[in-house]
Design an enzyme around this catalytic site. Structure first.
Site, PDB file in Angstrom:
ATOM      1  N   ASP A  45       0.835  -1.206   0.000  1.00 34.27           N
ATOM      2  CA  ASP A  45       0.000   0.000   0.000  1.00 34.27           C
ATOM      3  C   ASP A  45       0.871   1.258   0.000  1.00 34.27           C
ATOM      4  O   ASP A  45       0.355   2.383  -0.047  1.00 34.27           O
ATOM      5  CB  ASP A  45      -1.023  -0.008   1.149  1.00 34.27           C
ATOM      6  N   SER A  46       2.199   1.075  -0.012  1.00 36.58           N
ATOM      7  CA  SER A  46       3.111   2.200  -0.266  1.00 36.58           C
ATOM      8  C   SER A  46       2.797   2.834  -1.619  1.00 36.58           C
ATOM      9  O   SER A  46       3.216   3.951  -1.896  1.00 36.58           O
ATOM     10  CB  SER A  46       4.570   1.732  -0.229  1.00 36.58           C
ATOM     11  N   ASP A  84      -0.870  -6.259   0.073  1.00 35.12           N
ATOM     12  CA  ASP A  84      -1.264  -5.633   1.336  1.00 35.12           C
ATOM     13  C   ASP A  84      -2.769  -5.503   1.463  1.00 35.12           C
ATOM     14  O   ASP A  84      -3.433  -5.041   0.530  1.00 35.12           O
ATOM     15  CB  ASP A  84      -0.714  -4.195   1.377  1.00 35.12           C
ATOM     16  N   LYS A 112      -0.789  -9.549   3.223  1.00 34.97           N
ATOM     17  CA  LYS A 112      -0.013  -9.003   4.346  1.00 34.97           C
ATOM     18  C   LYS A 112      -0.924  -8.093   5.173  1.00 34.97           C
ATOM     19  O   LYS A 112      -1.669  -7.294   4.611  1.00 34.97           O
ATOM     20  CB  LYS A 112       1.204  -8.232   3.818  1.00 34.97           C
ATOM     21  N   GLU A 114      -0.951  -5.562   8.738  1.00 36.66           N
ATOM     22  CA  GLU A 114      -0.105  -4.841   9.695  1.00 36.66           C
ATOM     23  C   GLU A 114      -0.695  -4.973  11.098  1.00 36.66           C
ATOM     24  O   GLU A 114      -1.917  -4.846  11.260  1.00 36.66           O
ATOM     25  CB  GLU A 114      -0.037  -3.360   9.324  1.00 36.66           C
ATOM     26  N   GLU A 181       9.600  -4.125  10.161  1.00 32.91           N
ATOM     27  CA  GLU A 181      10.020  -2.822   9.619  1.00 32.91           C
ATOM     28  C   GLU A 181      10.553  -1.942  10.736  1.00 32.91           C
ATOM     29  O   GLU A 181       9.906  -1.772  11.770  1.00 32.91           O
ATOM     30  CB  GLU A 181       8.819  -2.139   8.934  1.00 32.91           C
TER      31      GLU A 181
END
Ligand code: KIV
Length: 266
Positions: A45-46, A84, A112, A114, A181
């Protein structure tokens, strides 16, 4: 099935060979990453920051993620595609399942999420239904407003103990991979040894089982001009994007990237 599967990644960990991952958002770069031998393409999602120009990842929607996953799938033949779940796409268990289904049906091989220990139930539900999950821990950019900025996590002993325990619990819940991260290198090394599943690092030192960088960062492209300490510009000394991608793969495999200067201490 792509040539690279979860089994491949697990055997790379067992052999002690580093796993290479890069973010990827379109078909052309998927093909170029395949040519360079990148094993995992992360549709991160960057993309909200590097493609859409937002100042965080929060505005990205699942539909936008699915569009980019489908684009990457069309250019990919060999790599495992990790996608993501964007901000709030896993706010409830129902949303977690339906949004994961959307990404898997668009072409992802793994999703993925978070977070930390609170992810355990959704990881178990997804794994039971055939969706492998990577748990992204440490600095979780979707929580930037809680964290008060993009800061290194796990620096004090309590936080470090909690992260180690959460990593083990998430593996037990069925996580297939962890991504750490901005975590002190020593802590990331301990977590990588404590679990059997592959651990990928970004700003987490050289002793994780693999590395990931944001594609635009490692190609020396930046809107803001602010380059995180853990980034290396692989275009320097190369005459093409393809050679820069190859240099990244070669350096991760040779464990010459990341260097000590790219990591954080406790
Ligand atoms: O969205 C993303 O690109 C990521 C990487 C920073 C690991 O999660």
């Amino acid at each position: 099935m792509p040539a690279i599967t979860l089994t491949t990644l697990q055997s790379l960990k067992q052999k002690g060979e580093k796993i290479t991952m890069l973010t990827c958002y379109d078909a052309t770069f998927a093909h170029a990453c395949n040519e360079a031998g990148v094993e995992v393409l992360l549709v991160g999602d960057s993309l909200g920051m590097v493609l859409q120009g937002h100042d965080s990842t929060l505005p990205v929607t699942t539909a936008e993620m699915a569009y980019h996953v489908a684009s990457v799938k069309r250019g990919n033949s060999d790599a495992l595609i990790l996608a993501d779940l964007p901000f709030m796409a896993n706010a409830t268990l129902e949303q977690t399942l339906s949004n994961s289904a959307m990404l898997m049906q668009a072409g992802a091989h793994m999703v993925k999420v978070e977070g930390a220990l609170w992810l355990a139930e959704s990881i178990r539900l997804l794994a039971e239904r055939g969706v492998p999950v990577c748990a992204h821990m440490g600095l979780t950019p979707q929580a930037v407003n809680i964290l008060g900025g993009y800061k290194v996590q796990g620096r004090n002993e309590n936080q470090a103990r909690q992260m180690r325990a959460d990593a083990i619990s998430l593996e037990q819940a069925g996580a297939a991979m962890l991504l750490l991260e901005c975590v002190p290198s020593e802590l990331a090394a301990e977590i990588s040894q404590a679990v059997k599943i592959p651990v990928i690092g970004i700003g987490a030192g050289a002793e994780t089982d693999g590395q990931v960088l944001v594609l635009h960062d490692m190609l020396g492209l930046s809107i803001t001009g602010r380059v995180p300490k853990f980034v290396k510009n692989f275009m320097l000394g190369q005459d093409s994007v393809q050679s820069a991608l190859q240099a990244y793969v070669n350096e991760v495999k040779a464990v010459t990237f990341p260097g000590i200067e790219h990591g954080f201490s406790a």
